[in-house]
Design a protein around this motif. Structure first.
Motif, PDB file in Angstrom:
ATOM      1  N   LEU A 261       0.843  -1.196   0.000  1.00 33.38           N
ATOM      2  CA  LEU A 261       0.000   0.000   0.000  1.00 33.38           C
ATOM      3  C   LEU A 261       0.877   1.244   0.000  1.00 33.38           C
ATOM      4  CD1 LEU A 261      -2.471  -0.873   2.908  1.00 33.38           C
ATOM      5  CD2 LEU A 261      -2.800  -1.281   0.486  1.00 33.38           C
ATOM      6  N   THR A 262       0.532   2.187  -0.829  1.00 30.60           N
ATOM      7  CA  THR A 262       1.276   3.453  -0.808  1.00 30.60           C
ATOM      8  C   THR A 262       0.423   4.582  -1.397  1.00 30.60           C
ATOM      9  OG1 THR A 262       3.263   4.602  -1.568  1.00 30.60           O
ATOM     10  CG2 THR A 262       2.401   2.921  -3.040  1.00 30.60           C
ATOM     11  N   ALA A 263       0.663   5.790  -0.871  1.00 31.08           N
ATOM     12  CA  ALA A 263       0.059   6.981  -1.487  1.00 31.08           C
ATOM     13  C   ALA A 263       1.129   7.707  -2.286  1.00 31.08           C
ATOM     14  CB  ALA A 263      -0.486   7.899  -0.407  1.00 31.08           C
ATOM     15  N   THR A 264       2.382   7.399  -1.966  1.00 32.91           N
ATOM     16  CA  THR A 264       3.491   8.135  -2.562  1.00 32.91           C
ATOM     17  C   THR A 264       4.603   7.152  -2.941  1.00 32.91           C
ATOM     18  OG1 THR A 264       4.125   8.514  -0.236  1.00 32.91           O
ATOM     19  CG2 THR A 264       3.150  10.366  -1.403  1.00 32.91           C
ATOM     20  N   PRO A 265       4.407   6.417  -4.061  1.00 34.42           N
ATOM     21  CA  PRO A 265       5.402   5.403  -4.410  1.00 34.42           C
ATOM     22  C   PRO A 265       6.775   6.005  -4.717  1.00 34.42           C
ATOM     23  CG  PRO A 265       3.769   5.649  -6.163  1.00 34.42           C
ATOM     24  CD  PRO A 265       3.310   6.493  -5.016  1.00 34.42           C
ATOM     25  N   ARG A 266       7.813   5.299  -4.292  1.00 31.12           N
ATOM     26  CA  ARG A 266       9.188   5.715  -4.619  1.00 31.12           C
ATOM     27  C   ARG A 266       9.487   5.288  -6.055  1.00 31.12           C
ATOM     28  NH1 ARG A 266      11.029   9.079  -0.388  1.00 31.12           N
ATOM     29  NH2 ARG A 266       9.627   8.501   1.284  1.00 31.12           N
ATOM     30  N   ARG A 267      10.680   5.681  -6.504  1.00 30.52           N
ATOM     31  CA  ARG A 267      11.038   5.455  -7.905  1.00 30.52           C
ATOM     32  C   ARG A 267      10.895   3.982  -8.326  1.00 30.52           C
ATOM     33  NH1 ARG A 267      14.190   8.827 -11.009  1.00 30.52           N
ATOM     34  NH2 ARG A 267      14.852   9.887  -9.129  1.00 30.52           N
ATOM     35  N   SER A 268      11.377   3.043  -7.489  1.00 26.87           N
ATOM     36  CA  SER A 268      11.369   1.629  -7.906  1.00 26.87           C
ATOM     37  C   SER A 268       9.937   1.141  -8.150  1.00 26.87           C
ATOM     38  CB  SER A 268      12.055   0.762  -6.859  1.00 26.87           C
ATOM     39  OG  SER A 268      11.347   0.843  -5.647  1.00 26.87           O
ATOM     40  N   HIS A 269       9.009   1.557  -7.291  1.00 23.15           N
ATOM     41  CA  HIS A 269       7.622   1.138  -7.505  1.00 23.15           C
ATOM     42  C   HIS A 269       6.993   1.867  -8.694  1.00 23.15           C
ATOM     43  CE1 HIS A 269       7.193  -0.891  -3.410  1.00 23.15           C
ATOM     44  NE2 HIS A 269       6.954  -1.797  -4.324  1.00 23.15           N
ATOM     45  N   LYS A 270       7.385   3.146  -8.882  1.00 25.16           N
ATOM     46  CA  LYS A 270       6.847   3.886 -10.034  1.00 25.16           C
ATOM     47  C   LYS A 270       7.245   3.175 -11.325  1.00 25.16           C
ATOM     48  CE  LYS A 270       6.456   8.594  -8.274  1.00 25.16           C
ATOM     49  NZ  LYS A 270       7.145   9.859  -8.103  1.00 25.16           N
ATOM     50  N   VAL A 271       8.494   2.690 -11.368  1.00 27.80           N
ATOM     51  CA  VAL A 271       8.968   1.968 -12.565  1.00 27.80           C
ATOM     52  C   VAL A 271       8.147   0.689 -12.739  1.00 27.80           C
ATOM     53  CG1 VAL A 271      10.935   0.694 -13.545  1.00 27.80           C
ATOM     54  CG2 VAL A 271      11.298   2.944 -12.490  1.00 27.80           C
ATOM     55  N   GLN A 272       7.926  -0.036 -11.639  1.00 28.72           N
ATOM     56  CA  GLN A 272       7.152  -1.284 -11.728  1.00 28.72           C
ATOM     57  C   GLN A 272       5.712  -1.021 -12.173  1.00 28.72           C
ATOM     58  OE1 GLN A 272       7.717  -3.014  -7.818  1.00 28.72           O
ATOM     59  NE2 GLN A 272       9.262  -4.393  -8.625  1.00 28.72           N
ATOM     60  N   ILE A 273       5.161   0.125 -11.750  1.00 30.22           N
ATOM     61  CA  ILE A 273       3.789   0.466 -12.160  1.00 30.22           C
ATOM     62  C   ILE A 273       3.785   0.796 -13.654  1.00 30.22           C
ATOM     63  CG2 ILE A 273       1.875   2.119 -11.888  1.00 30.22           C
ATOM     64  CD1 ILE A 273       2.906   2.562  -8.959  1.00 30.22           C
ATOM     65  N   ALA A 274       4.741   1.651 -14.067  1.00 30.87           N
ATOM     66  CA  ALA A 274       4.776   2.112 -15.458  1.00 30.87           C
ATOM     67  C   ALA A 274       5.019   0.955 -16.425  1.00 30.87           C
ATOM     68  CB  ALA A 274       5.859   3.186 -15.620  1.00 30.87           C
ATOM     69  N   THR A 275       5.856  -0.002 -16.018  1.00 28.95           N
ATOM     70  CA  THR A 275       6.188  -1.111 -16.925  1.00 28.95           C
ATOM     71  C   THR A 275       5.261  -2.312 -16.708  1.00 28.95           C
ATOM     72  OG1 THR A 275       7.825  -1.855 -15.328  1.00 28.95           O
ATOM     73  CG2 THR A 275       8.636  -0.478 -17.138  1.00 28.95           C
ATOM     74  N   LYS A 276       4.256  -2.114 -15.874  1.00 29.98           N
ATOM     75  CA  LYS A 276       3.257  -3.164 -15.589  1.00 29.98           C
ATOM     76  C   LYS A 276       3.879  -4.446 -15.022  1.00 29.98           C
ATOM     77  CE  LYS A 276      -0.540  -1.723 -18.558  1.00 29.98           C
ATOM     78  NZ  LYS A 276      -0.234  -0.399 -18.929  1.00 29.98           N
ATOM     79  N   MET A 278       4.215  -4.879 -11.874  1.00 29.44           N
ATOM     80  CA  MET A 278       3.484  -5.146 -10.634  1.00 29.44           C
ATOM     81  C   MET A 278       2.003  -4.851 -10.886  1.00 29.44           C
ATOM     82  SD  MET A 278       3.556  -5.622  -7.235  1.00 29.44           S
ATOM     83  CE  MET A 278       5.057  -5.103  -6.445  1.00 29.44           C
ATOM     84  N   PRO A 279       1.118  -5.839 -10.696  1.00 32.72           N
ATOM     85  CA  PRO A 279      -0.316  -5.527 -10.835  1.00 32.72           C
ATOM     86  C   PRO A 279      -0.676  -4.402  -9.856  1.00 32.72           C
ATOM     87  CG  PRO A 279       0.057  -7.882 -10.460  1.00 32.72           C
ATOM     88  CD  PRO A 279       1.365  -7.204 -10.251  1.00 32.72           C
ATOM     89  N   THR A 280      -1.302  -3.368 -10.381  1.00 32.27           N
ATOM     90  CA  THR A 280      -1.554  -2.173  -9.561  1.00 32.27           C
ATOM     91  C   THR A 280      -2.995  -1.743  -9.691  1.00 32.27           C
ATOM     92  OG1 THR A 280       0.694  -1.439  -9.983  1.00 32.27           O
ATOM     93  CG2 THR A 280      -0.820   0.237  -9.188  1.00 32.27           C
ATOM     94  N   VAL A 281      -3.561  -1.296  -8.582  1.00 28.27           N
ATOM     95  CA  VAL A 281      -4.860  -0.642  -8.675  1.00 28.27           C
ATOM     96  C   VAL A 281      -4.684   0.765  -8.102  1.00 28.27           C
ATOM     97  CG1 VAL A 281      -5.638  -1.844  -6.579  1.00 28.27           C
ATOM     98  CG2 VAL A 281      -7.306  -0.777  -8.039  1.00 28.27           C
ATOM     99  N   SER A 282      -5.145   1.753  -8.877  1.00 26.48           N
ATOM    100  CA  SER A 282      -4.898   3.142  -8.512  1.00 26.48           C
ATOM    101  C   SER A 282      -6.190   3.807  -8.038  1.00 26.48           C
ATOM    102  CB  SER A 282      -4.338   3.860  -9.744  1.00 26.48           C
ATOM    103  OG  SER A 282      -4.119   5.193  -9.436  1.00 26.48           O
ATOM    104  N   ILE A 283      -6.133   4.462  -6.876  1.00 24.12           N
ATOM    105  CA  ILE A 283      -7.319   5.134  -6.318  1.00 24.12           C
ATOM    106  C   ILE A 283      -6.971   6.608  -6.118  1.00 24.12           C
ATOM    107  CG2 ILE A 283      -9.074   5.059  -4.467  1.00 24.12           C
ATOM    108  CD1 ILE A 283      -8.752   2.319  -5.699  1.00 24.12           C
ATOM    109  N   PRO A 284      -7.371   7.475  -7.071  1.00 28.85           N
ATOM    110  CA  PRO A 284      -6.963   8.872  -6.958  1.00 28.85           C
ATOM    111  C   PRO A 284      -7.871   9.726  -6.081  1.00 28.85           C
ATOM    112  CG  PRO A 284      -8.084   8.501  -9.043  1.00 28.85           C
ATOM    113  CD  PRO A 284      -8.072   7.184  -8.331  1.00 28.85           C
ATOM    114  N   SER A 285      -9.021   9.159  -5.606  1.00 25.83           N
ATOM    115  CA  SER A 285      -9.927  10.040  -4.852  1.00 25.83           C
ATOM    116  C   SER A 285     -10.126   9.544  -3.431  1.00 25.83           C
ATOM    117  CB  SER A 285     -11.281  10.129  -5.558  1.00 25.83           C
ATOM    118  OG  SER A 285     -11.903   8.876  -5.541  1.00 25.83           O
ATOM    119  N   ARG A 286     -10.483  10.491  -2.590  1.00 28.46           N
ATOM    120  CA  ARG A 286     -10.746  10.171  -1.184  1.00 28.46           C
ATOM    121  C   ARG A 286     -12.092   9.474  -1.061  1.00 28.46           C
ATOM    122  NH1 ARG A 286      -8.465  14.998   2.616  1.00 28.46           N
ATOM    123  NH2 ARG A 286      -6.442  13.977   2.758  1.00 28.46           N
TER     124      ARG A 286
END
Ligand SMILES: [Zn+2]
Length: 454
Positions: A261-276, A278-286
C-alpha cells in the motif's frame, strides 16, 4: 489424526514460525533442555561467520561496521550484531531457536468481518483485486491517495484469507500506525484473535489469524504468513533499509500473497507500475469524494534567521491566531526536534517527536480533543488520522521534507466526510522542488479523481 498434548500445543502456538533468543522463549532450564533433547526446538547460529565476514541471522545485517567484538581470554572473540541489539543481543555465543515440533492448530472462523459500511466504487475495485490476489497467491500494489480509505479496502481480502484458515500480517513501518490500526481491526473483526506488535508492546502472537506489526517485529519470523500486507511501503525506515524487505520476504510463506500500500510510491515502484511489472490498482480520490486540499505557499523573508534567533515570524503567528479564533484544530510540523521544542516553548503548546517518552499519551490526548493543537516532527506525517484538522509546515524547504513527506502531511487535512476541506500551508524561505512536486501531485490526483467520477 494424531493429537498433541496440550503443553506441546501451547508451546507450538508460542514458538512456531519464529526465530527467538533463549530469553525470549522464557522457559525453565529443565523445560528448555527437554525441548532440545526431544528435537522440538533447534539452535540456529545467531551470527554466521567466515574469516572476516559476518552476517546476522535475525536482522540479516551484512554491514561489517555494525558488528561488535567482545574479547575472550584464550579463545576467539564473541561477535555480536549491533544493528538489532535493541531486540536483545544476537552473537556467536547467543544463538536463535526455531520450533521443529508439530504445527499448532487454528480454529476456522466462517464470517469474521462485522463491518457493515459501504465501499465507494473505486474502493470496491481495489477490494475485489485483493480478494483475487488472496485466491491466486499473487501480488498487488494499491496506489491510493491519503484518505482513500485503504484499511476498509483490505477487509474483504482479510475475510477471505481467514475463511481459508490463512494467516494475515499487516506490517507498517511506524508504531503509531500499529496502535491506530489495531483497535479498528479488532472492532471490525471481533471474533478472531490478533496481536499488535511493536517495540514495547506487551501482546503476544499465539499463531493468531491476524498480526498487526511494525516491519521491525518481522525480524523474529520465518515462513509464517500467507498474506503479507505492507502498509506505507515507501516510508522510512522500510524504503531505506535494504534488510527490512528481505525480512518481510522471510516472514512470508513461499507461496504467499504480498499486498503493498502506498500513497506516494518511490522510484522503484513507479517503474514497476509504469512497466506493468506489478499488478496495480490506482485510487486517486478520497472515500468521501472531496478533493485533497492543495497546499498554500507562504514565503517568509529570513525565516531561517528568525527561527534561529527564537523569533516566530508574524505570518506564522497570524495563521495560528486565525485557527484559534475559528476553533480550528491543527498540527504544526517542524523539521527538527530542536525547532519543535523551541516552538512549543514559545507558543505554549505540547509537542511530540520519535523519542518523546509521552508520545503515545499526547497523541491519545490530541485524538480525544483534550487540546486543540500539537507540534510534531515528521513522525505524524503519515498513517494517523485526526478527523478535522488543518496543518502547517514550518520550514517546508528543509531537506527532511521531501516530496513524499509533504504529500503525506497535506494528506492529514480534510479527512472527515463532515469536514472534508482543510487548510494546508507551507511556510518557507526558499521554494524547493519537493514543495512544487507535492502541490502538483495534489492537482494531478484531484483531476484524475474528477475524471473517475464523470
Ligand atoms: Zn542483527
Amino acid at each position: 489424526m494424531k493429537t498433541t498434548p496440550p503443553l506441546i500445543e501451547d508451546l507450538a502456538r508460542r514458538f512456531s514460525t519464529k526465530l527467538l533468543l533463549k530469553q525470549e522463549l522464557n522457559l525453565s532450564e529443565h523445560r528448555f533442555q527437554y525441548l532440545i533433547a526431544h528435537q522440538l526446538i533447534e539452535r540456529v547460529p545467531g551470527i554466521s561467520s567466515t574469516l572476516n565476514f559476518h552476517q546476522c541471522n535475525r536482522c540479516l545485517n551484512k554491514n561489517q561496521i555494525l558488528f561488535g567484538k567482545i574479547p575472550q581470554p584464550n579463545s576467539k572473540p564473541i561477535i555480536y550484531c549491533k544493528k538489532c541489539i535493541q531486540m536483545g543481543r544476537v552473537s556467536t555465543k547467543e544463538p536463535l531457536y526455531r520450533w521443529t515440533g508439530p504445527m499448532p492448530m487454528r480454529h476456522n472462523v466462517a464470517n469474521p468481518l462485522k463491518w457493515r459500511g459501504i465501499l465507494t466504487p473505486l474502493q470496491e475495485k481495489a477490494s475485489l483485486k485483493m480478494v483475487e490476489a488472496v485466491n491466486n497467491q499473487s501480488n498487488l500494489l494499491i496506489y491510493a491517495v491519503c484518505g482513500a480509505g485503504k484499511t476498509e479496502m483490505l477487509y474483504a481480502g482479510i475475510q477471505e484469507a481467514i475463511k481459508q484458515d490463512k494467516r494475515v500480517c499487516i506490517a507498517t513501518p511506524r508504531a503509531d500506525v500499529v496502535r491506530e490500526l489495531a483497535p479498528r481491526l479488532r472492532r471490525d473483526f471481533p471474533t478472531i484473535h490478533s496481536a499488535a506488535l511493536y517495540g514495547g508492546s506487551t501482546e503476544r502472537d499465539l499463531n493468531n489469524h491476524l498480526v498487526i506489526a511494525t516491519t521491525h517485529q518481522l525480524l523474529r519470523y520465518e515462513n509464517s504468513f500467507d498474506i503479507m500486507v505492507v502498509d506505507e511501503v515507501d516510508a522510512f525506515p522500510y524504503h531505506r533499509d535494504k534488510t527490512l524487505p528481505k525480512a518481510v520476504t522471510r516472514a512470508s510463506k513461499p507461496n504467499s500473497t504480498q499486498i503493498y500500500l502506498t500513497a506516494t510510491p518511490r522510484r522503484s515502484h513507479k517503474v514497476q507500475i509504469a512497466t506493468k511489472q506489478m499488478p496495480t490498482v490506482s485510487i486517486p480520490s478520497r472515500y468521501h469524494g472531496h478533493p485533497i486540499p492543495t497546499p498554500t505557499f507562504q514565503a517568509i523573508l529570513r525565516l531561517n534567521d528568525s527561527l534561529e534567533k527564537d523569533k516566530i515570524p508574524t505570518k506564522i503567528t497570524h495563521w495560528i491566531n486565525e485557527k484559534q479564533t475559528n476553533n480550528r484544530r491543527f498540527l504544526l510540523f517542524a523539521p527538527t526536534i530542536q525547532l519543535a521544542e523551541s516552538l512549543a516553548e514559545k507558543l505554549d503548546m505540547p509537542y511530540v517527536h520519535a523519542e518523546s517518552p509521552d508520545r503515545e499519551y499526547l497523541i491519545k490526548q490530541f485524538r480525544a480533543r483534550n487540546f486543540e493543537s500539537l507540534i510534531t516532527t515528521t513522525i505524524l506525517e503519515r498513517g494517523v488520522t485526526f478527523p478535522s484538522i488543518d496543518v502547517a509546515v514550518i520550514q517546508a524547504d528543509h531537506h527532511v521534507f521531501d516530496e513524499a513527506a509533504l504529500i503525506q502531511i497535506a494528506g492529514r487535512a480534510g479527512r472527515s466526510a463532515n469536514d472534508p476541506t482543510g487548510d494546508v500551508t507551507f511556510f518557507y524561505e526558499y521554494k524547493t522542488n519537493a514543495m512544487i512536486q507535492a502541490r502538483n501531485y495534489t492537482i494531478i490526483k484531484n483531476k484524475e479523481a474528477k475524471r473517475c467520477t464523470v
